[in-house]
Design an enzyme around this catalytic site. Structure first.
Site, short mmCIF file in Angstrom:
data_model
loop_
_atom_site.label_atom_id
_atom_site.label_comp_id
_atom_site.label_asym_id
_atom_site.label_seq_id
_atom_site.Cartn_x
_atom_site.Cartn_y
_atom_site.Cartn_z
CB CYS A 169 -0.93 0.00 1.21
SG CYS A 169 -2.13 -1.35 1.19
CG HIS A 170 0.74 3.64 2.29
ND1 HIS A 170 -0.21 2.86 2.92
CD2 HIS A 170 0.06 4.67 1.71
CE1 HIS A 170 -1.41 3.38 2.75
NE2 HIS A 170 -1.28 4.48 2.03
N GLY A 171 4.55 1.09 0.75
CA GLY A 171 5.97 0.84 0.54
C GLY A 171 6.83 0.59 1.75
N PRO A 185 7.00 4.69 5.87
CG PRO A 185 5.35 4.90 4.23
CD PRO A 185 6.70 4.30 4.49
#
Length: 213
Positions: A169-171, A185
């Site tokens: 989703c956000h790495g 994140p």
């Protein structure tokens, strides 16, 4: 001051004095969770073992797992308190790779409270080096990371990659001890749940010295 600045110092490391944030442990992105589970199923054999009944699991009953047939490099997923718990049998090569990751990690010694029990505050984050147990939920927004056990770079992973987990989703990336990399994140390492060995080949998830059945 931004939230990211509050969570990380200028070197990208997590401030161990910050209080735990249990809210990050919940799934809030269904699409990420579904995608993550699908990715794991593609990468490795996925076997679920549910010892208690559905009602007992919903109430948070401990889960007994037979790990006798887990071979090095293989991971099994069980459910505890409605959360996926990964049980990975790490190979000698994977354990050697973990020891190379400290310079790249935000919290290599698992100092931030609330995510690592005392018996897992070691480099392997486990009771025994070969068997790793963690909750398979990203500490950023509750997505489910996917397993990327192959070493080397590519696909957004660094050349120093020794295997681990990637949140699609956000790495956010985690090593094979569930430790989060710097400047990602996710603010915390993956959670190690309470667990104990019942024998050399069986563990129980949900019970430890401080958490009784």
């Amino acid at each position: 001051m931004s939230q990211d600045t509050l969570l990380h110092d200028e070197d990208g490391a997590v401030d161990p004095n910050l209080p735990p944030d249990p809210s990050r442990r919940f799934w809030v992105t269904t699409a990420c969770a579904v995608g993550g589970v699908a990715g794991v199923a593609t990468a490795i054999p996925l076997v679920s073992t549910f010892a208690p009944s559905e009602k007992a699991r919903a109430a948070g009953a401990p889960v007994e797992v037979d790990v006798a047939d887990l071979t090095p490099g293989q991971m099994r997923t069980v459910e505890w308190r409605g959360k996926p718990v990964w049980i990975l049998r790490r190979s000698d090569a994977q354990l050697a790779g973990i020891k190379k990751q400290d310079p790249y990690l935000a919290d290599p010694n698992s100092e931030r409270p609330g995510f690592t029990p005392e018996y897992a505050k070691n480099e392997d984050r486990s009771r025994k080096p070969d068997l790793f147990v963690c909750v398979g939920i990203c500490t950023h927004l509750g997505c489910s990371p996917t397993a990327h056990f192959e070493t080397g770079g590519g696909g957004g992973l660094p050349a120093s990659w020794e295997g681990g987990f990637l949140c699609p989703c956000h790495g956010s990336t985690f090593d094979l001890a569930g430790r989060v990399y710097q400047n990602k994140p996710a603010p915390d390492n993956l959670e190690v749940p309470p667990y104990q060995y019942l024998s050399d080949t069986r563990i129980i998830v949900g019970v430890d010295e401080d958490n009784k059945a």
